[in-house]
Design an enzyme around this catalytic site. Structure first.
Site, PDB file in Angstrom:
ATOM      1  N   SER A  12      -3.578  37.751 -31.999  1.00  0.00           N
ATOM      2  CA  SER A  12      -4.934  37.557 -32.514  1.00  0.00           C
ATOM      3  C   SER A  12      -5.086  38.351 -33.797  1.00  0.00           C
ATOM      4  O   SER A  12      -4.954  39.581 -33.797  1.00  0.00           O
ATOM      5  CB  SER A  12      -5.966  38.049 -31.506  1.00  0.00           C
ATOM      6  N   HIS A  37      -3.574  33.139 -33.270  1.00  0.00           N
ATOM      7  CA  HIS A  37      -4.896  32.993 -32.632  1.00  0.00           C
ATOM      8  C   HIS A  37      -5.969  33.552 -33.570  1.00  0.00           C
ATOM      9  O   HIS A  37      -5.874  34.694 -34.025  1.00  0.00           O
ATOM     10  CB  HIS A  37      -4.879  33.761 -31.307  1.00  0.00           C
ATOM     11  N   ASP A  39      -9.953  34.314 -34.104  1.00  0.00           N
ATOM     12  CA  ASP A  39     -11.193  34.568 -33.367  1.00  0.00           C
ATOM     13  C   ASP A  39     -12.414  34.434 -34.274  1.00  0.00           C
ATOM     14  O   ASP A  39     -12.683  35.305 -35.103  1.00  0.00           O
ATOM     15  CB  ASP A  39     -11.149  35.973 -32.757  1.00  0.00           C
ATOM     16  N   MET A  41     -16.343  34.454 -34.667  1.00  0.00           N
ATOM     17  CA  MET A  41     -17.522  35.016 -33.986  1.00  0.00           C
ATOM     18  C   MET A  41     -18.749  34.900 -34.877  1.00  0.00           C
ATOM     19  O   MET A  41     -18.649  35.101 -36.092  1.00  0.00           O
ATOM     20  CB  MET A  41     -17.279  36.493 -33.659  1.00  0.00           C
ATOM     21  N   HIS A  70     -10.290  29.955 -31.841  1.00  0.00           N
ATOM     22  CA  HIS A  70     -11.158  30.272 -30.698  1.00  0.00           C
ATOM     23  C   HIS A  70     -12.577  30.465 -31.221  1.00  0.00           C
ATOM     24  O   HIS A  70     -12.866  31.469 -31.874  1.00  0.00           O
ATOM     25  CB  HIS A  70     -10.614  31.545 -30.028  1.00  0.00           C
ATOM     26  N   MET A  72     -16.166  31.460 -30.839  1.00  0.00           N
ATOM     27  CA  MET A  72     -17.169  32.193 -30.050  1.00  0.00           C
ATOM     28  C   MET A  72     -18.474  32.060 -30.809  1.00  0.00           C
ATOM     29  O   MET A  72     -19.007  33.021 -31.387  1.00  0.00           O
ATOM     30  CB  MET A  72     -16.728  33.658 -29.878  1.00  0.00           C
ATOM     31  N   MET A 141     -10.924  34.128 -20.344  1.00  0.00           N
ATOM     32  CA  MET A 141     -11.251  35.402 -20.996  1.00  0.00           C
ATOM     33  C   MET A 141     -11.067  36.514 -19.972  1.00  0.00           C
ATOM     34  O   MET A 141     -11.727  36.521 -18.928  1.00  0.00           O
ATOM     35  CB  MET A 141     -12.699  35.411 -21.493  1.00  0.00           C
ATOM     36  N   ASP A 177      -6.862  35.587 -22.710  1.00  0.00           N
ATOM     37  CA  ASP A 177      -7.362  36.242 -23.920  1.00  0.00           C
ATOM     38  C   ASP A 177      -8.111  37.522 -23.562  1.00  0.00           C
ATOM     39  O   ASP A 177      -9.201  37.474 -22.995  1.00  0.00           O
ATOM     40  CB  ASP A 177      -8.274  35.275 -24.683  1.00  0.00           C
TER      41      ASP A 177
HETATM   42  C1  DX5 Z   1     -12.021  38.831 -27.855  1.00  0.00           C
HETATM   43  C2  DX5 Z   1     -11.054  37.933 -28.601  1.00  0.00           C
HETATM   44  C3  DX5 Z   1      -9.625  38.259 -28.355  1.00  0.00           C
HETATM   45  C4  DX5 Z   1      -9.234  39.642 -28.804  1.00  0.00           C
HETATM   46  C5  DX5 Z   1      -8.077  40.128 -28.005  1.00  0.00           C
HETATM   47  O1  DX5 Z   1     -13.307  38.374 -28.072  1.00  0.00           O
HETATM   48  O2  DX5 Z   1     -11.263  36.583 -28.216  1.00  0.00           O
HETATM   49  O3  DX5 Z   1      -8.768  37.277 -28.922  1.00  0.00           O
HETATM   50  O4  DX5 Z   1      -8.905  39.716 -30.145  1.00  0.00           O
HETATM   51  O5  DX5 Z   1      -7.816  41.445 -28.401  1.00  0.00           O
HETATM   52  P1  DX5 Z   1      -7.002  42.433 -27.479  1.00  0.00           P
HETATM   53  O6  DX5 Z   1      -5.670  41.813 -27.240  1.00  0.00           O
HETATM   54  O7  DX5 Z   1      -6.948  43.668 -28.288  1.00  0.00           O
HETATM   55  O8  DX5 Z   1      -7.779  42.580 -26.185  1.00  0.00           O
HETATM   56 ZN    ZN Z   2      -9.753  34.947 -28.776  1.00  0.00          ZN
END
Ligand code: DX5
Ligand code: ZN
Length: 230
Positions: A12, A37, A39, A41, A70, A72, A141, A177
């Protein structure tokens, strides 16, 4: 993208150097990453803000393999075309993001991208049952979405087992994740997961000018997961 259930490690870039995404993607792929990956947000569905489709488009030329996006965000549908045009191979939306997840998944597949369905820790496996023919990936998750570096929530391992049984022979990946490291990877691999997202556990100790630690971190997670399958 061909389907297989071998263990895949998906760093990620939430844990990468934000001033260096292109080089970071190349560095982790050179060091053995299978997918990248991303993320996304929105500061609304989750209490953090990251980046949007323009950033995905900018890193696309630096990603040789699969770009796994991903989302969010809520609402989702108005942004699907932009993330598809940015070159996403997989677009994952949360079941909790709105009342019409089935429509969202159809819209994602309609762009030609693969569709992923993410479940928050409080959402049971059952929420995915009627959608399994409409998805290419279910993302479990194992932390509350929003931040990297959180502690793995163990109750989710049983959920992975339930989903694996529900999925049966369908070509649907199970992605984990949050909080994945060499200690937690074997738990979810044994329960049936094949895609392991890891942020802090991949990027710790390295940088674009010293990327060997990325390779060591990726290998450690992969070896721990594969050992649980022997
Ligand atoms: C959390 C993200 C993850 C996150 C994982 O909201 O969706 O992808 O980056 O990070 P680690 O591996 O550090 O838990
Ligand atoms: Zn993620």
């Amino acid at each position: 993208m061909t389907f297989d259930r071998r263990i895949k490690i998906a760093p990620s870039i939430l844990s990468a150097d934000f001033a260096n995404f292109g080089q970071e993607c190349r560095a982790v792929e050179d060091q053995g990453a299978d997918w990248i990956h991303v993320d996304v947000m929105d500061g609304h569905f989750v209490p953090n803000l990251t980046f949007g489709p323009a950033m995905c488009k900018a890193i696309r030329p630096h990603v040789r393999g699969v770009m796994d996006v991903h989302l969010m965000i809520a609402p989702v549908d108005a942004y699907i075309d932009a993330f598809a045009e940015a070159g996403s191979d997989i677009i994952t939306a949360h079941v909790e993001a709105g009342p019409h997840i089935h429509r969202t998944l159809q819209a994602i597949r309609g762009t030609g991208a693969k569709a992923g369905l993410a479940l928050n820790p409080g959402t049971p496996a059952e929420a995915a049952r009627l959608l399994l023919d409409d998805v290419d990936l279910v993302c479990v998750m194992t932390v509350n979405p929003g931040f990297g570096g959180q502690k793995f929530i163990r109750s989710q391992v049983e959920k992975v087992r339930e989903l694996r049984a529900m999925i049966g022979d369908r070509p649907v990946h199970i992605e984990i994740d949050g909080g994945v490291d060499p200690a937690t990877a074997p738990l979810v691999a044994a329960a049936g997961a094949d895609v392991l997202v890891a942020g802090s556990a991949v990027f710790r100790g390295g940088s674009v000018s010293n990327s060997a630690p990325y390779g060591e971190n990726i290998r450690a997670i992969r070896e721990a997961a594969e050992a649980a399958l022997r």
